[in-house]
Enzyme design. Structure first.
Site, short mmCIF file in Angstrom:
data_model
loop_
_atom_site.label_atom_id
_atom_site.label_comp_id
_atom_site.label_asym_id
_atom_site.label_seq_id
_atom_site.Cartn_x
_atom_site.Cartn_y
_atom_site.Cartn_z
N THR A 1 3.90 -1.16 -11.82
CA THR A 1 4.29 -1.29 -10.43
C THR A 1 3.96 -2.72 -9.99
OG1 THR A 1 4.07 -0.33 -8.22
CG2 THR A 1 2.07 -0.45 -9.52
N GLU B 1 0.63 5.02 -8.95
CA GLU B 1 -0.75 5.25 -9.39
C GLU B 1 -1.18 6.70 -9.19
OE1 GLU B 1 0.44 2.80 -7.57
OE2 GLU B 1 -0.66 0.91 -7.84
N LYS C 1 9.24 -3.55 0.72
CA LYS C 1 9.94 -2.51 -0.05
C LYS C 1 11.40 -2.42 0.36
CE LYS C 1 8.67 1.36 -2.65
NZ LYS C 1 7.92 2.60 -2.80
N TRP D 1 9.98 -2.86 -4.97
CA TRP D 1 9.02 -3.80 -4.39
C TRP D 1 9.44 -5.26 -4.56
CZ3 TRP D 1 5.84 -1.82 -1.20
CH2 TRP D 1 5.18 -0.60 -1.44
P1 ADP Z 1 7.37 5.38 -5.33
O1 ADP Z 1 8.14 5.49 -6.58
O2 ADP Z 1 6.89 6.69 -4.79
O3 ADP Z 1 8.09 4.58 -4.33
P2 ADP Z 1 5.55 3.14 -5.56
O4 ADP Z 1 4.25 3.09 -6.27
O5 ADP Z 1 6.62 2.21 -5.96
O6 ADP Z 1 6.01 4.65 -5.70
O7 ADP Z 1 5.33 2.95 -3.99
C1 ADP Z 1 4.31 3.61 -3.32
C2 ADP Z 1 4.23 3.07 -1.92
O8 ADP Z 1 5.47 3.28 -1.25
C3 ADP Z 1 3.20 3.74 -1.04
O9 ADP Z 1 1.91 3.21 -1.22
C4 ADP Z 1 3.77 3.42 0.35
O10 ADP Z 1 3.47 2.10 0.75
C5 ADP Z 1 5.26 3.51 0.12
N1 ADP Z 1 5.73 4.87 0.43
C6 ADP Z 1 6.03 5.86 -0.44
N2 ADP Z 1 6.46 6.95 0.20
C7 ADP Z 1 6.44 6.68 1.51
C8 ADP Z 1 6.75 7.40 2.70
N3 ADP Z 1 7.20 8.64 2.68
N4 ADP Z 1 6.58 6.78 3.89
C9 ADP Z 1 6.13 5.51 3.96
N5 ADP Z 1 5.83 4.78 2.88
C10 ADP Z 1 5.97 5.34 1.67
#
Ligand code: ADP
Length: 539
Positions: free
Chosen positions: A182, A326, A437, A442
Site C-alpha cells: 500500500t 493492513e 485517494k 492512493w
Molecule cells: P482499501 O482497499 O480498503 O481502500 P487501503 O489500505 O488502500 O484499503 O485504504 C484504507 C484507507 O482508505 C483507510 O485508512 C481510509 O483512509 C480510507 N477508507 C477506506 N474506507 C473508507 C470509508 N468507508 N470511508 C472513509 N474512508 C475510507
C-alpha cells in the site's frame, strides 16, 4: 490449565477443498481478456488449482517464494491465490495502476521469483523487465493461441497433463500466504504480509458480518480488484459460505457492469464509490436497476450521502464499510440491525453515512495527540487505532515504517481521524496521513512535493486533496515561487511526469505567496484544504 482440543493449523487450501465438497456447483463466472465469458464451479476450480500447484512446483516454486500477479479479476487470478498459498508460497498481488518506479520498487523489494500477467499488462512487463530481478519467470495468463511473442511461459501449458488432486502440505498457520503493498506517506510502498491464519479468520469474520450477501445461492460481483487487499477477502469468504463470484475482467464502466450484473443476476456488488457513480449513470439511462440487484458494499472512500440515498431509494441495501490493506481489510460494516431496518430513508441514510460498526475480532480506539483514549460519545474525534488477529503486526521488511506504525500498547495507527458513538458507529472525519485517494487509489502528496521542490523556481510547495465529484479527491499543487520567478506550469508537470503515473499528477497548480503553518511550524494542510475546498479544478 490448558484445554485438550485438537489444534489444526488454519490453512487457506482448506477453504477451497470445503467449497468443492459442500458447494460444488457454486460458480465462478469471468469476463475474460480473450473477450468471452468463462464459467466454472468451485469443484472444477479445485481440480485446476491442484494442476496449477503441480505446475508451479515443476517450475521450482517452493515454500516462502514470492510469486507475483499483475492481473484483472478473473478465474485464473483466483486459481493463483489458492495454488500459490497452497504450496506454502506467497501470492503477491501487484497493482497495475502504479507508476513504473513504484512497480519496480515493489517487485525488487518483494524479490519475486515468478510473475503471472494478464495479456493486457504484457506491455508493462516488456517495458520494465530489464530493471526487475534477474531470473524472474514471467507467465502469461492465457492459452497457447493467445500467447504474445517473447520470453514467456504459457499459463495453460503449466496446468496441462498435471494431476487434478494435490496433497496440500500442512505448515504452521502463521506461514505467509499473501503480500499486498500500500502507499507510504513518505517514499516507498509498504507491504502487508498476510498469514494463512489471518486470511482464514478474516474470511470467517466477514462471512459472519455480511450474511445477506455471503450465503449459498447468492451471486457477488467483486468490482474491487483482486490486487486491492485481496478484493476485500471475497475470494476466501465467498467459497467458504457458498456464494458465487462474478468477475468483471477489465470493463468496469457503468454500461458494462449493468449488463454483466443483469446477465448474471448479481445480488451483491462490492467496490469504491467512483465505480458506483458510473453504474448510477447507467441505471438512470435505463430507468431501472439490474434485475436481481439488492445489495451494494461501498468502501475504500467515504460513501456520499447522495449515493446512499440513491441506492436505498431504488431498493438496493447499502452497506458502507471501512478498512485498510493492513487490516485484511474489513474493520467495520454498516448494515443496520433489524430493529432499525424500518426507519425512514433519511434516517437510514444518516446512520449509513457513518462507516458502520466493528466486525468481531477488530477492536477500535480513538486517542488524542498524547495517546489518551477518548470517549465513544460521537463527539470526541481522535486518531483511530486498531487491534486484532487480522491486523498487521509489522510491514514486510520495513523497519523505518514499523517504528512509526504502532503505539506503545501495540495498537496499529490507521492514520484516520474518527469519532465513535455510544452505539459503536464509527465516523471517519478526517485523515492524518498525508495521502490523497482518487478513485480508490492512493497518491502520495509528499512524493509529489519532493519532486516539485527540485525545481529551482520553487521555494515551497504543498499538494492537497480537493473534493471531486467523480474521483472523490484529486490533487491540487500549491506553489510558492522562489525569488528567481514563477515557474511555468508545463515545466512542473514535465518534471512530475518523469516519476508518476498520469492519473497521479495534480489536476491544477495554484501560486501563493506563502504556505500557512501550524503551531509547530509544519505546513498546515488542514488550513490549505479549507482554503481550496471550493477550488474548481479544470475538466
Ligand atoms: P482499501 O482497499 O480498503 O481502500 P487501503 O489500505 O488502500 O484499503 O485504504 C484504507 C484507507 O482508505 C483507510 O485508512 C481510509 O483512509 C480510507 N477508507 C477506506 N474506507 C473508507 C470509508 N468507508 N470511508 C472513509 N474512508 C475510507
Amino acid at each position: 490449565m490448558l484445554g485438550s482440543m485438537m489444534m489444526r493449523p488454519l490453512k487457506i487450501a482448506d477453504i477451497l477443498t470445503f467449497a468443492a465438497e459442500v458447494h460444488p456447483t457454486a460458480e465462478i463466472v469471468s469476463v475474460r481478456t480473450e473477450g468471452d465469458v468463462h464459467r466454472t464451479t468451485y469443484a472444477e476450480t479445485a481440480k485446476r488449482v491442484a494442476q496449477l500447484a503441480h505446475g508451479l512446483e515443476k517450475q521450482g516454486a517452493k515454500m516462502g517464494d514470492r510469486i507475483a500477479t499483475l492481473a484483472w479479476n478473473g478465474y485464473r487470478h483466483f486459481e493463483l491465490y489458492y495454488a500459490i498459498s497452497g504450496i506454502g508460497a506467497v501470492c503477491h498481488t501487484i497493482n497495475p495502476r502504479l507508476s513504473a518506479e513504484q512497480m519496480t520498487y515493489i517487485v525488487t523489494h518483494a524479490n519475486d521469483t515468478m510473475l503471472f500477467v494478464d495479456t493486457t499488462f504484457v506491455p508493462i512487463v516488456d517495458g520494465l523487465r530489464s530493471q526487475w530481478p534477474e531470473g524472474l519467470k514471467v507467465v502469461v495468463m492465457t492459452d497457447r493461441a493467445h500467447m504474445p511473442e517473447g520470453d514467456y511461459l504459457c499459463y495453460e501449458e503449466l496446468l496441462e497433463g498435471q494431476p487434478e488432486t494435490h496433497d496440500w502440505p500442512d505448515f504452521p498457520e502463521e506461514t505467509a500466504a499473501g503480500l499486498c503493498y500500500t502507499s507510504g506517506t513518505t517514499g516507498n510502498p509498504k507491504g502487508t504480509l498476510y498469514t494463512h491464519r489471518s486470511t482464514v479468520l478474516h474470511a470467517m469474520m466477514v462471512g459472519l458480518s455480511l450474511p445477506a450477501a455471503l450465503q449459498p445461492g447468492k451471486r457477488i460481483l467483486p468490482v474491487v480488484p483482486l490486487f486491492h487487499v485481496n478484493a476485500w477477502g471475497l475470494p476466501y469468504s465467498a467459497p467458504l459460505t457458498g456464494a458465487s463470484l462474478i468477475f468483471p475482467g477489465a470493463a468496469l464502466d457503468g454500461p458494462s457492469l449493468f449488463k454483466l450484473m443483469e446477465q448474471e443476476r448479481v445480488f451483491s456488488a462490492w467496490g469504491v464509490p467512483t465505480v458506483w457513480l458510473g453504474l448510477q449513470g447507467e441505471i438512470e439511462a435505463q430507468g431501472r436497476v439490474p434485475e436481481g440487484f439488492g445489495d451494494v458494499v461501498i468502501g475504500g472512500s467515504a460513501a456520499p450521502a447522495s449515493m446512499i440515498t440513491y441506492f436505498e431509494s431504488h431498493g438496493v441495501n447499502v452497506c458502507h464499510a471501512w478498512g485498510m490493506t493492513e487490516m485484511s481489510p474489513v474493520g467495520t460494516q454498516g448494515n443496520l440491525p433489524d430493529h432499525l431496518d424500518d426507519l425512514p430513508v433519511d434516517e437510514r441514510v444518516a446512520i449509513k453515512s457513518k462507516q458502520g460498526r466493528r466486525v468481531f475480532g477488530v477492536e477500535l480506539k480513538i486517542v488524542d495527540e498524547d495517546g489518551n483514549r477518548l470517549p465513544h460519545d460521537g463527539v470526541a474525534a481522535g486518531e483511530l487505532y486498531v487491534r486484532g488477529n487480522t491486523i498487521t503486526s509489522g510491514y514486510f521488511q520495513n523497519d523505518d515504517a514499523n517504528a512509526e506504525a504502532f503505539d506503545n500498547e501495540g495498537w496499529f495507527g490507521t492514520g484516520d481521524v474518527a469519532t465513535i458513538d455510544r452505539h459503536g458507529y464509527l465516523n471517519i472525519t478526517d485523515r492524518a496521513k498525508d495521502l490523497i485517494k482518487s478513485g480508490g487509489e492512493w497518491i502520495s502528496s509528499l512524493d509529489l512535493e519532493n519532486t516539485v521542490m527540485a525545481h529551482p523556481k520553487v521555494a515551497n510547495c504543498a499538494v492537497i486533496a480537493v473534493p471531486h465529484e467523480k474521483w472523490d479527491e484529486r490533487p491540487l499543487l500549491v506553489v510558492v515561487p522562489s525569488p528567481e520567478g514563477r515557474p511555468e506550469v508545463a515545466e512542473l508537470m514535465a518534471l512530475l511526469e518523469e516519476h508518476f503515473a498520469k492519473w497521479q499528477l495534480p489536476d491544477d497548480v495554484v501560486f501563493a505567496d506563502a504556505l500557512p503553518l501550524t503551531a509547530t511550524g509544519k505546513v498546515s494542510k488542514l488550513t490549505l484544504r479549507k482554503t481550496y475546498a471550493d477550488h474548481r479544478l479544470p475538466d
